[in-house]
Design an enzyme around this catalytic site. Structure first.
Site, PDB file in Angstrom:
ATOM      1  N   TYR A   1       0.831  -1.217   0.000  1.00 44.93           N
ATOM      2  CA  TYR A   1       0.000   0.000   0.000  1.00 44.93           C
ATOM      3  C   TYR A   1       0.862   1.262   0.000  1.00 44.93           C
ATOM      4  CZ  TYR A   1      -4.487  -2.255  -0.070  1.00 44.93           C
ATOM      5  OH  TYR A   1      -5.583  -2.965  -0.515  1.00 44.93           O
TER       6      TYR A   1
ATOM      7  N   HIS B   1     -15.110   2.451  -2.374  1.00 41.86           N
ATOM      8  CA  HIS B   1     -14.109   1.510  -1.835  1.00 41.86           C
ATOM      9  C   HIS B   1     -13.113   2.196  -0.904  1.00 41.86           C
ATOM     10  CE1 HIS B   1     -14.888  -1.375  -5.461  1.00 41.86           C
ATOM     11  NE2 HIS B   1     -15.797  -1.514  -4.522  1.00 41.86           N
TER      12      HIS B   1
ATOM     13  N   VAL C   1      -9.657   4.540  -5.207  1.00 45.10           N
ATOM     14  CA  VAL C   1      -9.270   4.966  -3.853  1.00 45.10           C
ATOM     15  C   VAL C   1      -8.199   6.057  -3.916  1.00 45.10           C
ATOM     16  CG1 VAL C   1      -9.861   2.725  -2.841  1.00 45.10           C
ATOM     17  CG2 VAL C   1      -7.539   3.091  -3.760  1.00 45.10           C
TER      18      VAL C   1
ATOM     19  N   GLN D   1     -15.106   3.811  -7.618  1.00 39.94           N
ATOM     20  CA  GLN D   1     -14.494   2.631  -7.005  1.00 39.94           C
ATOM     21  C   GLN D   1     -13.021   2.904  -6.716  1.00 39.94           C
ATOM     22  OE1 GLN D   1     -16.032  -1.158  -9.214  1.00 39.94           O
ATOM     23  NE2 GLN D   1     -16.254   0.555 -10.617  1.00 39.94           N
TER      24      GLN D   1
ATOM     25  N   GLY E   1     -14.644   3.479 -17.414  1.00 39.05           N
ATOM     26  CA  GLY E   1     -13.376   2.886 -17.005  1.00 39.05           C
ATOM     27  C   GLY E   1     -13.513   1.803 -15.956  1.00 39.05           C
TER      28      GLY E   1
ATOM     29  N   ASN F   1     -15.390   3.135 -22.411  1.00 37.55           N
ATOM     30  CA  ASN F   1     -14.374   2.117 -22.150  1.00 37.55           C
ATOM     31  C   ASN F   1     -13.783   1.680 -23.491  1.00 37.55           C
ATOM     32  OD1 ASN F   1     -13.009  -0.368 -21.451  1.00 37.55           O
ATOM     33  ND2 ASN F   1     -14.283  -0.465 -19.617  1.00 37.55           N
ATOM     34  N   PRO F   2     -12.464   1.566 -23.595  1.00 36.71           N
ATOM     35  CA  PRO F   2     -11.894   1.109 -24.880  1.00 36.71           C
ATOM     36  C   PRO F   2     -12.213  -0.352 -25.156  1.00 36.71           C
ATOM     37  CG  PRO F   2     -10.166   1.322 -23.230  1.00 36.71           C
ATOM     38  CD  PRO F   2     -11.423   1.861 -22.617  1.00 36.71           C
TER      39      PRO F   2
HETATM   40  P1  OAD Z   1     -10.524  -3.100 -13.667  1.00 36.32           P
HETATM   41  O1  OAD Z   1      -9.049  -3.142 -13.763  1.00 36.32           O
HETATM   42  O2  OAD Z   1     -11.269  -4.360 -13.368  1.00 36.32           O
HETATM   43  O3  OAD Z   1     -11.115  -2.553 -15.058  1.00 36.32           O
HETATM   44  C1  OAD Z   1     -10.581  -1.399 -15.646  1.00 36.32           C
HETATM   45  C2  OAD Z   1     -11.418  -1.123 -16.894  1.00 36.32           C
HETATM   46  O4  OAD Z   1     -10.965   0.133 -17.429  1.00 36.32           O
HETATM   47  C3  OAD Z   1     -11.285  -2.159 -18.001  1.00 36.32           C
HETATM   48  O5  OAD Z   1     -12.584  -2.492 -18.482  1.00 36.32           O
HETATM   49  C4  OAD Z   1     -10.477  -1.429 -19.087  1.00 36.32           C
HETATM   50  O6  OAD Z   1     -10.886  -1.826 -20.386  1.00 36.32           O
HETATM   51  C5  OAD Z   1     -10.836   0.017 -18.830  1.00 36.32           C
HETATM   52  N1  OAD Z   1      -9.821   1.015 -19.205  1.00 36.32           N
HETATM   53  C6  OAD Z   1      -8.478   0.867 -19.260  1.00 36.32           C
HETATM   54  N2  OAD Z   1      -7.896   2.051 -19.611  1.00 36.32           N
HETATM   55  C7  OAD Z   1      -8.912   2.953 -19.779  1.00 36.32           C
HETATM   56  C8  OAD Z   1      -8.983   4.348 -20.119  1.00 36.32           C
HETATM   57  N3  OAD Z   1      -7.884   5.062 -20.352  1.00 36.32           N
HETATM   58  N4  OAD Z   1     -10.206   4.938 -20.189  1.00 36.32           N
HETATM   59  C9  OAD Z   1     -11.354   4.224 -19.938  1.00 36.32           C
HETATM   60  N5  OAD Z   1     -11.349   2.914 -19.580  1.00 36.32           N
HETATM   61  C10 OAD Z   1     -10.151   2.293 -19.510  1.00 36.32           C
HETATM   62  O7  OAD Z   1     -10.887  -1.949 -12.618  1.00 36.32           O
HETATM   63  P2  OAD Z   1     -12.283  -1.691 -11.862  1.00 36.32           P
HETATM   64  O8  OAD Z   1     -13.449  -2.016 -12.702  1.00 36.32           O
HETATM   65  O9  OAD Z   1     -12.197  -0.330 -11.309  1.00 36.32           O
HETATM   66  O10 OAD Z   1     -11.701  -3.305  -5.743  1.00 36.32           O
HETATM   67  O11 OAD Z   1     -12.168  -2.760 -10.650  1.00 36.32           O
HETATM   68  C11 OAD Z   1     -13.181  -2.792  -9.691  1.00 36.32           C
HETATM   69  C12 OAD Z   1     -12.588  -3.130  -8.341  1.00 36.32           C
HETATM   70  O12 OAD Z   1     -11.817  -4.344  -8.441  1.00 36.32           O
HETATM   71  C13 OAD Z   1     -11.602  -2.123  -7.791  1.00 36.32           C
HETATM   72  O13 OAD Z   1     -12.190  -1.034  -7.173  1.00 36.32           O
HETATM   73  C14 OAD Z   1     -10.807  -2.982  -6.812  1.00 36.32           C
HETATM   74  C15 OAD Z   1     -10.568  -4.170  -7.725  1.00 36.32           C
HETATM   75  O14 OAD Z   1     -10.240  -5.327  -7.105  1.00 36.32           O
HETATM   76  C16 OAD Z   1     -11.236  -3.611  -4.521  1.00 36.32           C
HETATM   77  O15 OAD Z   1     -10.073  -3.665  -4.278  1.00 36.32           O
HETATM   78  C17 OAD Z   1     -12.295  -3.858  -3.511  1.00 36.32           C
END
Ligand code: OAD
Length: 253
Positions: free
Chosen positions: A76, A128, A112, A110, A196, A222-223
């Protein structure tokens, strides 16, 4: 549109801008992709994602912290340093601008990293938690650090209890305030922006489903395709740092 890759999306931008111009209440859910252009790795992107390098069960669970607080804390502290070095990107600033442009906007993140707040977004719901805050594991409140260096691991200045990052770990509940406010906003909104996020982690991923059931216009930025894509009304396939400023500009017209 400066970015040529977005030109084919022009009709979709026009529909999305129309929906936002006519919106009474916009609910926005953001994920790690929103901060990717600020240099903060996402979680699940194939090679660059944190979970492709680290095992969440060893770093982001209460059990992992119980077992090995030193390793969890060093991970962290590494992420905190990344975030302290980072700057909000054009996508963060565009969302702060959109909040000033529509009658009501609820921003649920989501993430942090606090970058939405640093870009000027008001009342961000931190679903989160926030990695830059410490929480006392004894009193279960946000706490200051004791400056007793002999402590090794960070200790609470008030009770000496072990501190942990003020984030939600796997298997833990979402804090009441953001959870209830986000659910109410998803119920009430007429336009929902999912930006994203891979839409894989619940209960956050359920917010778009609530908005869909309430017949809100759901726009995904989202890409890549996600589990939400087949159900969304408008798909803006691009990077949020490029798409959002163009969308905001079009809402303004
Ligand atoms: P993810 O890493 O699961 O997903 C990221 C998403 O962002 C993917 O669908 C990518 O295609 C997209 N992406 C990447 N670059 C981008 C950009 N420049 N612009 C737009 N989109 C882009 O992340 P989260 O969905 O945020 O939780 O994950 C959800 C939770 O899972 C997090 O908050 C964390 C993680 O484990 C906890 O730790 C509780």
């Amino acid at each position: 549109m400066q970015d040529a890759s977005l030109i084919p999306l022009a009709p979709l931008f026009a529909s999305a801008a129309e929906a936002l111009r006519n919106a009474r209440h916009v609910c926005v859910l953001t994920g790690a992709g929103t901060s990717a252009e600020s240099g903060i790795p996402t979680f699940r992107d194939a090679l660059t994602g944190l979970w492709s390098k680290f095992r969440p069960e060893e770093l982001a669970t209460p059990e992992a912290f119980e077992r090995d607080p030193e390793t969890v804390w060093s991970w962290y502290e590494w992420r905190r340093e990344l975030i302290r070095q980072a700057q909000p990107n054009a996508g963060h600033f565009a969302l702060a601008g959109l909040a000033r442009r529509v009658p009501r906007l609820t921003l649920v993140t989501q993430n942090v990293d606090g970058l939405h707040q640093r870009a000027g977004s008001p009342h961000v719901l931190e679903y989160h938690g926030n990695i830059l805050r410490d929480r006392c594991t004894v009193e279960q409140i946000v706490a200051d650090r004791s400056d007793d260096a002999r402590a090794g691991l960070p200790r609470c200045a008030a009770c000496g209890g072990l501190l942990r990052p003020d984030v939600v770990w796997f298997g833990e509940a979402i804090p009441d305030e953001p959870m209830l406010s986000a659910a109410a906003a998803a119920e009430d909104c007429d336009t929902f922006l999912s930006i994203g996020t891979s839409s894989l982690v619940y209960p956050a991923a359920g917010l778009a489903e609530v908005a869909l059931r309430r017949r809100a216009t759901v726009i995904e930025i989202n890409p890549n395709a996600t589990d939400l894509s087949p159900h969304a009304d408008i798909l803006l396939r691009g990077l949020s740092g490029q798409v959002l400023p163009v969308l905001l500009q079009q809402v303004g017209q």
